[in-house]
Design a protein around this motif. Structure first.
Motif, PDB file in Angstrom:
ATOM      1  N   PHE A 180       0.831  -1.201   0.000  1.00  0.00           N
ATOM      2  CA  PHE A 180       0.000   0.000   0.000  1.00  0.00           C
ATOM      3  C   PHE A 180       0.870   1.257   0.000  1.00  0.00           C
ATOM      4  O   PHE A 180       0.593   2.232  -0.707  1.00  0.00           O
ATOM      5  CB  PHE A 180      -0.936  -0.004   1.209  1.00  0.00           C
ATOM      6  N   ALA A 237     -11.579   9.859  -2.397  1.00  0.00           N
ATOM      7  CA  ALA A 237     -10.713   8.679  -2.507  1.00  0.00           C
ATOM      8  C   ALA A 237     -11.462   7.422  -2.073  1.00  0.00           C
ATOM      9  O   ALA A 237     -11.387   6.372  -2.728  1.00  0.00           O
ATOM     10  CB  ALA A 237      -9.462   8.872  -1.657  1.00  0.00           C
ATOM     11  N   PHE A 238     -12.213   7.522  -0.968  1.00  0.00           N
ATOM     12  CA  PHE A 238     -12.990   6.377  -0.488  1.00  0.00           C
ATOM     13  C   PHE A 238     -14.015   5.927  -1.528  1.00  0.00           C
ATOM     14  O   PHE A 238     -14.267   4.725  -1.675  1.00  0.00           O
ATOM     15  CB  PHE A 238     -13.701   6.720   0.818  1.00  0.00           C
ATOM     16  N   PHE A 241     -12.150   3.798  -3.878  1.00  0.00           N
ATOM     17  CA  PHE A 241     -11.831   2.513  -3.236  1.00  0.00           C
ATOM     18  C   PHE A 241     -13.066   1.609  -3.186  1.00  0.00           C
ATOM     19  O   PHE A 241     -13.003   0.421  -3.521  1.00  0.00           O
ATOM     20  CB  PHE A 241     -11.316   2.738  -1.809  1.00  0.00           C
ATOM     21  N   ASN A 242     -14.175   2.180  -2.735  1.00  0.00           N
ATOM     22  CA  ASN A 242     -15.403   1.388  -2.599  1.00  0.00           C
ATOM     23  C   ASN A 242     -15.930   0.945  -3.954  1.00  0.00           C
ATOM     24  O   ASN A 242     -16.513  -0.138  -4.079  1.00  0.00           O
ATOM     25  CB  ASN A 242     -16.467   2.196  -1.850  1.00  0.00           C
ATOM     26  N   HIS A 244     -14.206  -0.001  -6.359  1.00  0.00           N
ATOM     27  CA  HIS A 244     -13.400  -1.169  -6.747  1.00  0.00           C
ATOM     28  C   HIS A 244     -13.474  -2.296  -5.708  1.00  0.00           C
ATOM     29  O   HIS A 244     -12.725  -3.276  -5.816  1.00  0.00           O
ATOM     30  CB  HIS A 244     -11.944  -0.760  -6.945  1.00  0.00           C
ATOM     31  N   ASN A 245     -14.356  -2.138  -4.719  1.00  0.00           N
ATOM     32  CA  ASN A 245     -14.484  -3.145  -3.646  1.00  0.00           C
ATOM     33  C   ASN A 245     -13.134  -3.451  -2.997  1.00  0.00           C
ATOM     34  O   ASN A 245     -12.799  -4.615  -2.752  1.00  0.00           O
ATOM     35  CB  ASN A 245     -15.109  -4.435  -4.192  1.00  0.00           C
ATOM     36  N   LEU A 246     -12.357  -2.375  -2.745  1.00  0.00           N
ATOM     37  CA  LEU A 246     -11.001  -2.572  -2.245  1.00  0.00           C
ATOM     38  C   LEU A 246     -10.971  -3.304  -0.906  1.00  0.00           C
ATOM     39  O   LEU A 246     -10.131  -4.181  -0.685  1.00  0.00           O
ATOM     40  CB  LEU A 246     -10.299  -1.214  -2.109  1.00  0.00           C
ATOM     41  N   GLU A 247     -11.892  -2.969  -0.003  1.00  0.00           N
ATOM     42  CA  GLU A 247     -11.921  -3.637   1.305  1.00  0.00           C
ATOM     43  C   GLU A 247     -12.131  -5.141   1.144  1.00  0.00           C
ATOM     44  O   GLU A 247     -11.442  -5.951   1.783  1.00  0.00           O
ATOM     45  CB  GLU A 247     -13.025  -3.051   2.185  1.00  0.00           C
ATOM     46  N   GLU A 249     -11.455  -6.910  -1.532  1.00  0.00           N
ATOM     47  CA  GLU A 249     -10.276  -7.485  -2.191  1.00  0.00           C
ATOM     48  C   GLU A 249      -9.154  -7.725  -1.187  1.00  0.00           C
ATOM     49  O   GLU A 249      -8.465  -8.744  -1.241  1.00  0.00           O
ATOM     50  CB  GLU A 249      -9.792  -6.538  -3.298  1.00  0.00           C
TER      51      GLU A 249
END
Length: 266
Positions: A180, A237-238, A241-242, A244-247, A249
């Protein structure tokens, strides 16, 4: 108390230096078994006579034996050290995937400990999760925890399966942080900073964020809300992230690491 460390690589060497620095063991009480030559410069405080390349009677003189070799090397190691081991010794393994049952059966000893440290142990900031066989007394368990705390913090778990979970979360965890950080540094460069400037920004941001979280008692979600105002830059930014379903992933990545740890144990 005599301590033998088998394997003087990154983690084995870290343990040797940490045990000496914390005065958990004196130079006379610490022994190393390493198949490759070890220079005096690597461990200047150790007695040269306490560094061995071949198994011998000194193994049986250790109260605690730390096995810090690669898991794939264990098959060749245990038959070589088995003749010198006795039932009263405590075997502490930091080999990924090697179970307590395997350790006990191959070494023919009841007192075995399985631990999963991580890379920051090298600077005394490590996180180690460990479990043990029921044959260790409370006093022995306390000694082992103090030993592991020489490299940072430790957490005892009764269920051995949590060692695989720890491998996914804290064992591999530093690499996720660096992943990260690396992405943030690259973004900083793309936004106009020099690599050195971007690295300074990211390093200090991570360091300050962790210290703040440790000191004020707030959860990560509460701290996120303190930074992210409605309609602001952090929320923007969130939203990406959301999107792309970053959490999800990230969590899937940890589950993948856990699955691999279980597979290696088989």
């Amino acid at each position: 108390m005599n301590i033998l460390i088998i394997g003087a690589g990154n983690m084995g060497g870290t343990y040797a230096k940490s045990f000496l620095a914390s005065h958990f063991a004196t130079p006379e009480e610490l022994f190393i078994l390493e198949k490759y030559p070890v220079s005096q410069k690597q461990f200047p405080e150790l007695l040269q006579n306490n560094i061995h390349q071949q198994p011998g009677d000194f193994i049986g003189e250790a109260d605690i034996v730390v096995i810090a070799v690669k898991p794939q090397d264990y098959t060749a190691l245990y038959p070589a050290i088995l003749p010198f081991i006795h039932a009263e010794q405590i075997m502490l393994s930091i080999m990924a995937g090697v179970s307590l049952a395997t350790l006990s059966s191959t070494l023919s000893v009841p007192k075995v400990v399985r631990a999963m440290p991580n890379l920051p142990a090298q600077i005394g900031m490590g996180m180690t999760v460990f479990s043990c066989s029921p044959d260790l007394s409370r006093k022995e368990l306390f000694i082992i925890q103090n030993l592991l705390n020489a490299t940072g913090k430790s957490l005892y778990v009764e269920e051995e399966k949590l060692i695989d979970a720890a491998t996914a979360v804290s064992g591999s965890g530093p690499a996720y942080v660096y992943y990260f950080m690396n992405a943030m540094i690259k973004a900083g460069v793309e936004l106009g900073f020099t690599p050195a400037q971007a690295e300074l920004l990211v390093n200090q941001t991570f360091m300050g964020s962790v210290h703040l979280q440790n000191r004020n008692g707030l959860t990560c979600e509460e701290l996120m809300k303190r930074v992210a105002s409605r309609g602001g830059t952090t929320e923007a930014a969130f939203n990406v992230f959301n999107g792309h379903n970053l959490e999800t992933e990230i969590m899937d990545g940890l589950f993948g690491a856990f699955k691999r740890s279980v597979e290696l144990g088989r």
